[in-house]
Scaffold this motif. Sequence first.
Motif, short mmCIF file in Angstrom:
data_model
loop_
_atom_site.label_atom_id
_atom_site.label_comp_id
_atom_site.label_asym_id
_atom_site.label_seq_id
_atom_site.Cartn_x
_atom_site.Cartn_y
_atom_site.Cartn_z
N ASP A 1 17.80 15.82 11.21
CA ASP A 1 18.15 16.76 10.13
C ASP A 1 16.92 17.32 9.44
O ASP A 1 17.04 18.11 8.51
N GLU A 2 15.73 16.89 9.86
CA GLU A 2 14.46 17.30 9.25
C GLU A 2 14.48 17.08 7.74
O GLU A 2 14.24 17.99 6.95
N LYS A 3 14.79 15.84 7.36
CA LYS A 3 14.82 15.45 5.95
C LYS A 3 14.01 14.18 5.75
O LYS A 3 13.98 13.30 6.61
N ILE A 4 13.38 14.13 4.60
CA ILE A 4 12.64 12.95 4.17
C ILE A 4 13.32 12.44 2.91
O ILE A 4 13.59 13.21 1.98
N TYR A 5 13.62 11.15 2.87
CA TYR A 5 14.27 10.53 1.72
C TYR A 5 13.25 9.67 0.99
O TYR A 5 12.50 8.92 1.60
N LEU A 6 13.26 9.79 -0.34
CA LEU A 6 12.29 9.10 -1.19
C LEU A 6 12.95 7.99 -1.98
O LEU A 6 14.16 7.99 -2.19
N ALA A 7 12.14 7.09 -2.50
CA ALA A 7 12.61 5.89 -3.19
C ALA A 7 12.78 6.07 -4.69
O ALA A 7 13.08 5.10 -5.37
N LEU B 1 2.55 13.35 -2.93
CA LEU B 1 3.25 12.08 -3.01
C LEU B 1 2.74 11.14 -1.93
O LEU B 1 2.63 11.53 -0.76
N PRO B 2 2.45 9.90 -2.28
CA PRO B 2 2.04 8.93 -1.27
C PRO B 2 3.21 8.64 -0.32
O PRO B 2 4.36 8.58 -0.75
N VAL B 3 2.92 8.45 0.97
CA VAL B 3 4.00 8.23 1.95
C VAL B 3 4.72 6.90 1.74
O VAL B 3 5.81 6.71 2.27
N GLY B 4 4.15 6.00 0.97
CA GLY B 4 4.82 4.74 0.68
C GLY B 4 6.09 4.90 -0.14
O GLY B 4 6.89 3.98 -0.22
N THR B 5 6.29 6.08 -0.73
CA THR B 5 7.52 6.34 -1.48
C THR B 5 8.64 6.83 -0.57
O THR B 5 9.77 6.97 -1.00
N ILE B 6 8.32 7.06 0.71
CA ILE B 6 9.33 7.51 1.68
C ILE B 6 10.12 6.30 2.16
O ILE B 6 9.55 5.30 2.59
N THR B 7 11.45 6.42 2.09
CA THR B 7 12.29 5.34 2.61
C THR B 7 12.76 5.64 4.02
O THR B 7 12.93 4.73 4.82
N THR B 8 12.97 6.93 4.34
CA THR B 8 13.47 7.30 5.66
C THR B 8 12.98 8.69 6.03
O THR B 8 12.94 9.57 5.18
N VAL B 9 12.65 8.87 7.30
CA VAL B 9 12.38 10.19 7.86
C VAL B 9 13.47 10.44 8.89
O VAL B 9 13.59 9.69 9.86
N ASP B 10 14.29 11.47 8.66
CA ASP B 10 15.37 11.83 9.57
C ASP B 10 14.93 13.04 10.38
O ASP B 10 15.02 14.18 9.90
N ALA B 11 14.41 12.81 11.59
CA ALA B 11 13.89 13.89 12.42
C ALA B 11 15.00 14.83 12.89
O ALA B 11 14.76 16.02 13.07
N ASN C 1 0.84 -1.18 0.00
CA ASN C 1 0.00 0.00 0.00
C ASN C 1 0.89 1.24 0.00
O ASN C 1 1.53 1.54 1.01
N ILE C 2 0.93 1.97 -1.10
CA ILE C 2 1.79 3.15 -1.16
C ILE C 2 1.21 4.32 -0.39
O ILE C 2 1.87 5.33 -0.19
N TRP C 3 -0.03 4.19 0.09
CA TRP C 3 -0.67 5.25 0.86
C TRP C 3 -0.52 5.05 2.37
O TRP C 3 -1.20 5.69 3.16
N GLY C 4 0.41 4.18 2.76
CA GLY C 4 0.73 3.97 4.17
C GLY C 4 2.24 3.97 4.33
O GLY C 4 2.98 3.64 3.41
#
Length: 113
Positions: free
Chosen positions: A74-80, A62-72, A4-7
């Motif tokens: 450095d406040e960065k989100i990494y995508l796939a 963007l659906p959150v399922g494309t997120i690989t990492t949330v770095d709290a 589910n790319i929406w989770g």
Amino acid sequence: MTRNIWGYQATPGHQAGTDLTGYKVEAIDGNIGNVDKHSEDAGSAYIVVDTGVWIFGRHVLLPVGTITTVDATDEKIYLARTKDDYQGSPEFDKDKHTAQVADDYEQPAPLTE
């Protein structure tokens, strides 16, 4: 494998209830913008990214399922995916946004694993 790319994925580092607004968003090959808005709605969680000057100030959903990492820290989100993958995403129109996010945006290109 289908997911589910929406989770959120099981291990992206996201803590429920964390405000992601303002976090930098990084594709595999570089920055694509900052989080303008996010939703944690079960089954339809997403982030809205303000792309700034990268693609002329567009906002993309963007659906959150494309997120690989949330770095709290450095406040960065990494995508796939790559920047090119996101450049063609449908523009998010704040004025037309309704609770029917899934109907308008749930047709992204399939994720490859």
